[in-house]
Design an enzyme around this catalytic site. Structure first.
Site, mmCIF file in Angstrom:
data_model
loop_
_atom_site.group_PDB
_atom_site.id
_atom_site.type_symbol
_atom_site.label_atom_id
_atom_site.label_comp_id
_atom_site.label_asym_id
_atom_site.label_seq_id
_atom_site.Cartn_x
_atom_site.Cartn_y
_atom_site.Cartn_z
ATOM 1 N N GLU A 44 0.832 -1.211 0.000
ATOM 2 C CA GLU A 44 0.000 0.000 0.000
ATOM 3 C C GLU A 44 0.873 1.271 0.000
ATOM 4 O O GLU A 44 1.918 1.301 0.648
ATOM 5 C CB GLU A 44 -0.865 -0.007 1.278
ATOM 6 C CG GLU A 44 -1.826 1.166 1.370
ATOM 7 C CD GLU A 44 -2.516 1.277 2.739
ATOM 8 O OE1 GLU A 44 -2.082 0.618 3.695
ATOM 9 O OE2 GLU A 44 -3.468 2.061 2.832
ATOM 10 N N LYS A 113 -9.260 3.313 -2.157
ATOM 11 C CA LYS A 113 -9.540 2.699 -0.850
ATOM 12 C C LYS A 113 -10.837 3.250 -0.261
ATOM 13 O O LYS A 113 -11.021 4.473 -0.169
ATOM 14 C CB LYS A 113 -8.355 2.978 0.077
ATOM 15 C CG LYS A 113 -8.418 2.290 1.425
ATOM 16 C CD LYS A 113 -7.159 2.622 2.226
ATOM 17 C CE LYS A 113 -7.075 1.885 3.542
ATOM 18 N NZ LYS A 113 -5.874 2.280 4.326
ATOM 19 N N CYS A 146 -5.706 -2.684 2.727
ATOM 20 C CA CYS A 146 -5.342 -2.634 4.139
ATOM 21 C C CYS A 146 -6.563 -2.629 5.083
ATOM 22 O O CYS A 146 -7.179 -3.660 5.285
ATOM 23 C CB CYS A 146 -4.408 -1.449 4.385
ATOM 24 S SG CYS A 146 -3.364 -1.707 5.840
HETATM 25 N N1 LIG Z 1 -2.954 1.337 6.478
HETATM 26 C C1 LIG Z 1 -3.991 0.812 7.105
HETATM 27 O O1 LIG Z 1 -5.112 0.851 6.624
HETATM 28 C C2 LIG Z 1 -3.691 0.168 8.425
HETATM 29 C C3 LIG Z 1 -4.801 -0.690 8.960
HETATM 30 C C4 LIG Z 1 -4.466 -1.246 10.302
HETATM 31 O O2 LIG Z 1 -3.341 -1.128 10.762
HETATM 32 C C5 LIG Z 1 -5.498 -1.953 11.077
HETATM 33 O O3 LIG Z 1 -5.188 -2.373 12.206
HETATM 34 O O4 LIG Z 1 -6.627 -2.098 10.588
#
Ligand SMILES: NC(=O)CCC(=O)C(=O)O
Length: 260
Positions: A44, A113, A146
């Site tokens: 990402e 996203k 993510c």
């Molecule tokens: N970059 C992100 O979206 C991190 C997501 C994350 O760390 C989580 O615990 O959920």
């Protein structure tokens, strides 16, 4: 094609240094090609890292540099690139956008996203997308990014629309890696789909990232798990496992959407 060889490009992203990061990605894609990958998957926000305060100068205008760069690499090395995600500047908004290019330079998917991660201040700088993406890589595939992983509804919606192979680029910090592993396994089992997750390694000013990029099959078996070092991991997946899982327990036949 019943098999796909995947390369997981687990890189250490240089915070706020796009030039360095484009070079790291070029090197990783070259290594993936040497390892005979069909598909390379990136992490990402690999152009900037989470240097959100400097997006005005760092974000890629309309994602055009990234699209040209990935498309040239994909064509040169004859592989598909699931391009993780990059920070883009589009019509006075910033997005965390994933671009997927095939070996003929076709743009297979462009996904912004949908769920922004407050713990890393993402919602203060980035605009959320609201469209899922669907493309074909031997089987129907989609990208989520993510924090999207914590929203099973989003995955189920894509799976209900056909997705059998999920890609998840991530910058998921070290302390929550056990949750990362558990959620990836859950999304694979409940959707009877492959889940391919590529996390970054290294540090930024706010977080340590421990890698552990991994591939889970539709039965929930972990086929590959990398450690906390930069590397290009390789695994070949057997797509017949998707039908095998769905025949054994017909979840998509048995579900009762009228109840929920
Ligand atoms: N970059 C992100 O979206 C991190 C997501 C994350 O760390 C989580 O615990 O959920």
């Amino acid at each position: 094609m019943t098999q796909l060889t995947l390369a997981l490009a687990q890189i250490d992203i240089a915070f706020g240094q796009p030039e360095q990061n484009y070079q790291k990605v070029a090197d990783s894609v070259a290594e993936a090609a040497r390892k005979k990958a069909d598909v390379v998957v990136l992490p990402e926000m690999w152009n900037t890292g989470y240097d959100l305060e400097h997006l005005e100068t760092l974000a890629d205008p309309d994602g055009l540099r990234t699209q040209t760069f990935l498309s040239d690499l994909a064509r040169h090395y004859h592989l598909t690139i699931v391009g993780g995600s990059v920070a883009t500047a589009e019509n006075e908004h910033f997005f965390n956008r994933s671009l997927t290019l095939d070996a003929q330079s076709h743009l297979l998917a462009s996904y912004a996203k949908a769920h922004l991660f407050r713990l890393m201040n993402e919602e203060k700088f980035i605009t959320a997308g609201s469209e899922a993406n669907h493309f074909t890589l031997a089987v129907p595939a989609s990208v989520a990014i993510c924090y999207d992983l914590r929203f099973p509804e989003w995955f189920r919606r894509m799976a209900s629309d056909g997705t059998q192979l999920f890609f998840l680029p991530a910058e998921w910090p070290m302390p929550r890696l056990p949750q990362f592993a558990a959620l990836l396994t859950a999304r694979a089992i409940e959707n009877q789909a492959f889940v391919v997750a590529v996390n970054r390694v290294g540090q930024d000013p706010g977080n340590d990232f421990g890698g552990q990029s991994q591939v889970i099959d539709p039965f929930g078996k972990r086929l590959l798990q990398l450690d906390d070092q930069p590397q290009v991991g390789i695994v070949t997946i057997d797509l017949a496992q998707i039908a095998a899982a769905r025949q054994q327990i017909p979840v998509f036949t048995d579900r009762r959407p009228e109840l929920y």
